[in-house]
Design a protein around this motif. Structure first.
Motif, mmCIF file in Angstrom:
data_model
loop_
_atom_site.group_PDB
_atom_site.id
_atom_site.type_symbol
_atom_site.label_atom_id
_atom_site.label_comp_id
_atom_site.label_asym_id
_atom_site.label_seq_id
_atom_site.Cartn_x
_atom_site.Cartn_y
_atom_site.Cartn_z
ATOM 1 N N GLU A 25 109.140 42.846 42.929
ATOM 2 C CA GLU A 25 109.810 43.688 41.926
ATOM 3 C C GLU A 25 110.214 45.028 42.521
ATOM 4 O O GLU A 25 111.327 45.506 42.290
ATOM 5 C CB GLU A 25 108.886 43.917 40.729
ATOM 6 N N ALA A 26 109.319 45.653 43.276
ATOM 7 C CA ALA A 26 109.620 46.950 43.896
ATOM 8 C C ALA A 26 110.758 46.819 44.899
ATOM 9 O O ALA A 26 111.653 47.675 44.974
ATOM 10 C CB ALA A 26 108.373 47.514 44.572
ATOM 11 N N GLY A 52 104.164 39.443 43.401
ATOM 12 C CA GLY A 52 105.154 39.674 42.346
ATOM 13 C C GLY A 52 105.501 41.142 42.216
ATOM 14 O O GLY A 52 106.682 41.510 42.091
ATOM 15 N N ARG A 53 104.485 42.014 42.252
ATOM 16 C CA ARG A 53 104.739 43.464 42.173
ATOM 17 C C ARG A 53 105.522 43.947 43.393
ATOM 18 O O ARG A 53 106.426 44.769 43.279
ATOM 19 C CB ARG A 53 103.417 44.230 42.045
ATOM 20 N N GLU A 54 105.172 43.433 44.572
ATOM 21 C CA GLU A 54 105.913 43.797 45.790
ATOM 22 C C GLU A 54 107.376 43.377 45.685
ATOM 23 O O GLU A 54 108.279 44.137 46.040
ATOM 24 C CB GLU A 54 105.299 43.116 47.017
ATOM 25 N N MET A 104 99.989 37.865 41.743
ATOM 26 C CA MET A 104 100.351 39.082 41.009
ATOM 27 C C MET A 104 100.780 40.188 41.977
ATOM 28 O O MET A 104 101.769 40.890 41.733
ATOM 29 C CB MET A 104 99.180 39.545 40.141
ATOM 30 N N HIS A 105 100.051 40.325 43.075
ATOM 31 C CA HIS A 105 100.379 41.356 44.061
ATOM 32 C C HIS A 105 101.755 41.102 44.680
ATOM 33 O O HIS A 105 102.577 42.024 44.789
ATOM 34 C CB HIS A 105 99.302 41.398 45.149
#
Length: 191
Positions: free
Chosen positions: A71-72, A67-69, A64-65
């Protein structure tokens, strides 16, 4: 001068990178702009109001982490791409690596980059990078110098070395806000 493509190594400082992208667009008016970025994954991740070393998190939290990185980072690359006018072809490539210089050199080799704009004096002085490509040093939109060291090491061609064993690279896709992973030889370009 061959103006087929000009590559620009970009980081996270929007103001500085914007100035360098606009400089390259103005100084290479017929070239395709190709943004290259090395995503340096964080060693820490948020955890219960503090931080936790990434290696100690469970697999689901890590996924999840990351994935967020990603996306950013994809959002950042899309913002950089939008700086150029609509009449110019602009592409963006990235790879994930824990050493920025090695990542940039890998991108240079993988993409067979002839000319790269670098916004870092320290990185531009690295012999390993200067041997692979013509390095244009542009800091905050101001041209400083050009290195032609690659001509001595490659017999006049801009690329030296095999890309066979280089890390996986991604090209930002125009159809979505995501990215696509090209084939290992990266011959075909994604539209």
């Amino acid at each position: 001068m061959d103006e087929e493509e000009v590559h620009i190594a970009i980081g996270k400082n929007f103001r500085k990178e914007k100035a360098n992208i606009l400089w390259a667009a103005a100084n290479f008016p017929r070239a395709t702009i190709v943004l290259v970025h090395v995503h340096w994954p964080s060693k820490w991740m948020p955890f219960m109001g503090g931080k936790l070393l990434y290696k100690f998190a469970d697999e689901k939290e890590k996924e999840m982490h990351r994935g967020r990185e990603t996306e950013a980072m994809v959002k950042m690359l899309s913002q950089y791409k939008s700086l150029c006018d609509d009449t110019r072809e602009v592409r963006a490539h990235y790879l994930t690596h824990d050493d920025i210089l090695t990542g940039v050199v890998n991108l240079v080799k993988k993409l067979k980059i002839k000319r790269i704009v670098i916004g870092s004096r320290n990185m531009s002085k690295k012999a390993v990078l200067r041997k692979c490509s013509q390095v244009w040093v542009v800091i905050n939109g101001k041209y400083l110098s050009t290195s032609n060291d690659h001509l001595e090491h490659t017999g006049g061609t801009a690329y030296g070395g095999s890309s066979e064993f280089l890390p996986s690279m991604h090209e930002l896709s125009d159809e979505s806000d995501g990215y696509a992973t090209p084939s290992s030889d990266f011959v075909s370009r994604l539209l």
